[in-house]
Design a protein around this motif. Structure first.
Motif, PDB file in Angstrom:
ATOM      1  N   PHE A 133      14.790  12.834  31.441  1.00 50.19           N
ATOM      2  CA  PHE A 133      13.768  13.731  30.899  1.00 50.19           C
ATOM      3  C   PHE A 133      12.601  12.937  30.310  1.00 50.19           C
ATOM      4  CE2 PHE A 133      17.517  16.628  29.405  1.00 50.19           C
ATOM      5  CZ  PHE A 133      17.940  16.766  30.719  1.00 50.19           C
ATOM      6  N   PHE A 134      11.401  13.495  30.413  1.00 48.72           N
ATOM      7  CA  PHE A 134      10.253  12.896  29.725  1.00 48.72           C
ATOM      8  C   PHE A 134      10.562  12.705  28.240  1.00 48.72           C
ATOM      9  CE2 PHE A 134       7.188  15.296  32.803  1.00 48.72           C
ATOM     10  CZ  PHE A 134       7.431  14.380  33.803  1.00 48.72           C
ATOM     11  N   GLU A 135      11.264  13.663  27.680  1.00 46.51           N
ATOM     12  CA  GLU A 135      11.558  13.631  26.246  1.00 46.51           C
ATOM     13  C   GLU A 135      12.420  12.434  25.844  1.00 46.51           C
ATOM     14  OE1 GLU A 135      10.294  17.755  27.158  1.00 46.51           O
ATOM     15  OE2 GLU A 135      11.522  16.263  28.183  1.00 46.51           O
ATOM     16  N   PHE A 136      13.043  11.763  26.811  1.00 52.56           N
ATOM     17  CA  PHE A 136      13.901  10.616  26.513  1.00 52.56           C
ATOM     18  C   PHE A 136      13.155   9.286  26.543  1.00 52.56           C
ATOM     19  CE2 PHE A 136      17.905  12.847  28.420  1.00 52.56           C
ATOM     20  CZ  PHE A 136      17.923  13.716  27.345  1.00 52.56           C
ATOM     21  N   VAL A 137      11.884   9.301  26.930  1.00 52.87           N
ATOM     22  CA  VAL A 137      11.168   8.045  27.170  1.00 52.87           C
ATOM     23  C   VAL A 137      11.108   7.171  25.924  1.00 52.87           C
ATOM     24  CG1 VAL A 137       8.888   7.079  27.703  1.00 52.87           C
ATOM     25  CG2 VAL A 137       9.860   8.852  29.159  1.00 52.87           C
ATOM     26  N   LYS A 138      10.792   7.763  24.785  1.00 56.42           N
ATOM     27  CA  LYS A 138      10.707   6.954  23.571  1.00 56.42           C
ATOM     28  C   LYS A 138      12.058   6.358  23.208  1.00 56.42           C
ATOM     29  CE  LYS A 138       9.097   6.772  18.803  1.00 56.42           C
ATOM     30  NZ  LYS A 138      10.309   6.027  18.351  1.00 56.42           N
ATOM     31  N   GLY A 139      13.114   7.156  23.316  1.00 60.75           N
ATOM     32  CA  GLY A 139      14.441   6.651  23.011  1.00 60.75           C
ATOM     33  C   GLY A 139      14.858   5.527  23.944  1.00 60.75           C
ATOM     34  N   ILE A 140      14.500   5.635  25.224  1.00 62.08           N
ATOM     35  CA  ILE A 140      14.787   4.566  26.178  1.00 62.08           C
ATOM     36  C   ILE A 140      14.062   3.289  25.777  1.00 62.08           C
ATOM     37  CG2 ILE A 140      14.410   3.819  28.559  1.00 62.08           C
ATOM     38  CD1 ILE A 140      14.873   6.782  29.372  1.00 62.08           C
ATOM     39  N   ALA A 141      12.791   3.435  25.411  1.00 64.58           N
ATOM     40  CA  ALA A 141      12.011   2.269  24.980  1.00 64.58           C
ATOM     41  C   ALA A 141      12.620   1.634  23.740  1.00 64.58           C
ATOM     42  CB  ALA A 141      10.563   2.683  24.721  1.00 64.58           C
ATOM     43  N   ASP A 142      13.032   2.456  22.801  1.00 61.48           N
ATOM     44  CA  ASP A 142      13.630   1.922  21.571  1.00 61.48           C
ATOM     45  C   ASP A 142      14.902   1.140  21.870  1.00 61.48           C
ATOM     46  OD1 ASP A 142      11.591   3.145  20.185  1.00 61.48           O
ATOM     47  OD2 ASP A 142      12.808   4.832  19.488  1.00 61.48           O
ATOM     48  N   THR A 143      15.724   1.669  22.760  1.00 59.38           N
ATOM     49  CA  THR A 143      16.974   0.997  23.114  1.00 59.38           C
ATOM     50  C   THR A 143      16.720  -0.331  23.812  1.00 59.38           C
ATOM     51  OG1 THR A 143      18.085   3.135  23.339  1.00 59.38           O
ATOM     52  CG2 THR A 143      19.125   1.260  24.406  1.00 59.38           C
ATOM     53  N   ALA A 144      15.614  -0.420  24.553  1.00 62.49           N
ATOM     54  CA  ALA A 144      15.304  -1.622  25.330  1.00 62.49           C
ATOM     55  C   ALA A 144      14.446  -2.628  24.558  1.00 62.49           C
ATOM     56  CB  ALA A 144      14.584  -1.227  26.616  1.00 62.49           C
ATOM     57  N   THR A 145      14.235  -2.392  23.271  1.00 60.48           N
ATOM     58  CA  THR A 145      13.329  -3.226  22.482  1.00 60.48           C
ATOM     59  C   THR A 145      14.043  -4.420  21.857  1.00 60.48           C
ATOM     60  OG1 THR A 145      11.843  -1.385  21.982  1.00 60.48           O
ATOM     61  CG2 THR A 145      11.787  -3.261  20.487  1.00 60.48           C
ATOM     62  N   GLU A 146      13.432  -5.593  22.005  1.00 65.95           N
ATOM     63  CA  GLU A 146      13.850  -6.815  21.309  1.00 65.95           C
ATOM     64  C   GLU A 146      12.624  -7.341  20.571  1.00 65.95           C
ATOM     65  OE1 GLU A 146      15.172  -9.436  24.358  1.00 65.95           O
ATOM     66  OE2 GLU A 146      16.817  -8.115  25.010  1.00 65.95           O
ATOM     67  N   GLY A 147      12.623  -7.219  19.254  1.00 68.14           N
ATOM     68  CA  GLY A 147      11.430  -7.596  18.495  1.00 68.14           C
ATOM     69  C   GLY A 147      10.290  -6.654  18.818  1.00 68.14           C
ATOM     70  N   ASP A 148       9.189  -7.205  19.365  1.00 69.67           N
ATOM     71  CA  ASP A 148       8.046  -6.387  19.764  1.00 69.67           C
ATOM     72  C   ASP A 148       7.959  -6.240  21.278  1.00 69.67           C
ATOM     73  OD1 ASP A 148       7.137  -5.989  17.136  1.00 69.67           O
ATOM     74  OD2 ASP A 148       6.123  -7.935  17.132  1.00 69.67           O
ATOM     75  N   THR A 149       9.036  -6.571  21.973  1.00 67.35           N
ATOM     76  CA  THR A 149       9.040  -6.552  23.430  1.00 67.35           C
ATOM     77  C   THR A 149      10.035  -5.520  23.956  1.00 67.35           C
ATOM     78  OG1 THR A 149       8.463  -8.901  23.520  1.00 67.35           O
ATOM     79  CG2 THR A 149       9.407  -7.936  25.514  1.00 67.35           C
ATOM     80  N   VAL A 150       9.594  -4.750  24.925  1.00 65.12           N
ATOM     81  CA  VAL A 150      10.450  -3.776  25.593  1.00 65.12           C
ATOM     82  C   VAL A 150      10.739  -4.299  26.997  1.00 65.12           C
ATOM     83  CG1 VAL A 150      10.736  -1.371  26.304  1.00 65.12           C
ATOM     84  CG2 VAL A 150       9.334  -1.914  24.303  1.00 65.12           C
ATOM     85  N   ARG A 151      11.985  -4.606  27.262  1.00 69.77           N
ATOM     86  CA  ARG A 151      12.359  -5.143  28.579  1.00 69.77           C
ATOM     87  C   ARG A 151      12.964  -4.021  29.419  1.00 69.77           C
ATOM     88  NH1 ARG A 151      11.788 -10.436  28.949  1.00 69.77           N
ATOM     89  NH2 ARG A 151      11.539 -11.596  26.996  1.00 69.77           N
ATOM     90  N   VAL A 152      12.300  -3.747  30.543  1.00 74.40           N
ATOM     91  CA  VAL A 152      12.693  -2.625  31.393  1.00 74.40           C
ATOM     92  C   VAL A 152      12.696  -3.095  32.852  1.00 74.40           C
ATOM     93  CG1 VAL A 152      12.141  -0.257  32.069  1.00 74.40           C
ATOM     94  CG2 VAL A 152      11.565  -1.042  29.783  1.00 74.40           C
ATOM     95  N   PRO A 153      13.707  -2.700  33.629  1.00 78.03           N
ATOM     96  CA  PRO A 153      13.722  -3.100  35.033  1.00 78.03           C
ATOM     97  C   PRO A 153      12.618  -2.392  35.826  1.00 78.03           C
ATOM     98  CG  PRO A 153      15.528  -1.608  34.562  1.00 78.03           C
ATOM     99  CD  PRO A 153      14.907  -1.932  33.248  1.00 78.03           C
ATOM    100  N   PRO A 154      11.925  -3.101  36.704  1.00 76.05           N
ATOM    101  CA  PRO A 154      10.821  -2.499  37.462  1.00 76.05           C
ATOM    102  C   PRO A 154      11.322  -1.741  38.694  1.00 76.05           C
ATOM    103  CG  PRO A 154      10.969  -4.820  38.001  1.00 76.05           C
ATOM    104  CD  PRO A 154      12.029  -4.557  36.956  1.00 76.05           C
ATOM    105  N   VAL A 155      12.175  -0.744  38.458  1.00 74.57           N
ATOM    106  CA  VAL A 155      12.752   0.048  39.544  1.00 74.57           C
ATOM    107  C   VAL A 155      12.076   1.417  39.586  1.00 74.57           C
ATOM    108  CG1 VAL A 155      14.965  -1.145  39.372  1.00 74.57           C
ATOM    109  CG2 VAL A 155      14.585   0.938  38.032  1.00 74.57           C
ATOM    110  N   LEU A 156      12.396   2.190  40.601  1.00 74.17           N
ATOM    111  CA  LEU A 156      11.809   3.516  40.728  1.00 74.17           C
ATOM    112  C   LEU A 156      12.377   4.465  39.674  1.00 74.17           C
ATOM    113  CD1 LEU A 156      11.765   3.928  44.609  1.00 74.17           C
ATOM    114  CD2 LEU A 156       9.833   3.417  43.106  1.00 74.17           C
ATOM    115  N   PHE A 157      11.516   5.381  39.218  1.00 70.62           N
ATOM    116  CA  PHE A 157      11.851   6.289  38.126  1.00 70.62           C
ATOM    117  C   PHE A 157      11.127   7.595  38.398  1.00 70.62           C
ATOM    118  CE2 PHE A 157      11.715   7.077  33.307  1.00 70.62           C
ATOM    119  CZ  PHE A 157      13.078   7.237  33.195  1.00 70.62           C
TER     120      PHE A 157
END
Length: 249
Positions: A133-157
């Motif tokens: 869901f669009f509504e999950f985007v912030k939570g996904i970013a928060d979970t993927a955050t290390e310091g000030d960096t958000v590490r996310v796989p560059p796959v299709l979404f």
């Protein structure tokens, strides 16, 4: 038609209840705060009396792998048994696109187990698998955050709005049992990292998004199409991410 919505006070459930009632159905929200508990069976017999269909959009209160597995298997067994006793003719469950191929994700494993119980159960069923869901985007970013960096796989979404998820669920439950699975998704394909970066910019969030092919998504390393439906199979929703983003910002 009386339709009981299990999880009917949550993000998706409350929208499903409203939409079904607007269409002239008797949609009844069922959740622990309404006296219905699928884990214990409390209140199930009473709320299912006279129901023709049940929509299950519940979510586990814990994402710990053993807890989430217990939640979905126990609650689904209890619910199906109560539906059979009550003569319910259609059980619809909301599930997730891509759960079969990500066994390292404990939540996805639990949803697979839930689906198997439904398919083997006594009540005619439909399963609606939705993308994230669009509504999950912030939570996904928060979970993927290390310091000030958000590490996310560059796959299709291919995420979609919660409003559109609820609409797809309403459409499917009214259509009657499929004895099968349909997939629903947003109208646009993105790169996961690019969508997260776009959202953070719109929210004036200073974090930097770094594409990392080995970044894990809730325990799983993703392939190119892990989170998107098979080509041509999904019903596509109407809300575009930019439009949703403007409203949310």
């Amino acid at each position: 038609m009386k339709i009981v919505v299990i999880g009917g006070t949550g993000l998706i459930g409350s929208k499903v209840v409203g939409k079904l009632n607007d269409r002239g159905h008797e949609a009844v929200p069922a959740a622990p705060n309404t006296g219905v508990n699928t884990l214990t069976g409390e209140g199930l017999a009473a709320v299912l009396a006279g129901a023709e269909a049940v929509v299950d959009v519940t979510n586990s209160p814990s994402f710990e792998p053993s807890a989430v597995l217990d939640f979905f298997t126990t609650s689904t067994r209890n619910l199906l048994a109560a539906e059979q006793t009550a003569g319910v003719a259609h059980h619809l469950a909301l599930s997730i696109v891509g759960i079969d191929d990500l066994p390292d994700n404990g939540y996805f494993r639990a949803k697979v187990a839930q689906e198997q119980l439904i398919k083997q159960g006594p009540v005619p069923y439909s399963i609606v698998r939705a993308t994230q869901f669009f509504e999950f985007v912030k939570g996904i970013a928060d979970t993927a955050t290390e310091g000030d960096t958000v590490r996310v796989p560059p796959v299709l979404f291919q995420p979609m709005a919660a409003e559109d998820v609820a609409e797809a669920v309403c459409r499917a439950v009214v259509e009657g049992p499929l004895k099968g699975t349909i997939e629903v998704a947003g109208p646009e394909l993105f790169r996961f990292d690019e969508l997260i970066a776009k959202a953070l910019r719109a929210w004036h969030d200073p974090r930097t998004v770094v594409p990392d092919p080995h970044a894990r998504y809730f325990g799983s390393e993703l392939a190119e199409r892990s989170l998107v439906p098979d080509d041509g199979r999904a019903r596509l929703a109407g809300t575009r991410f930019d439009d949703w983003l403007r409203r949310s910002s």
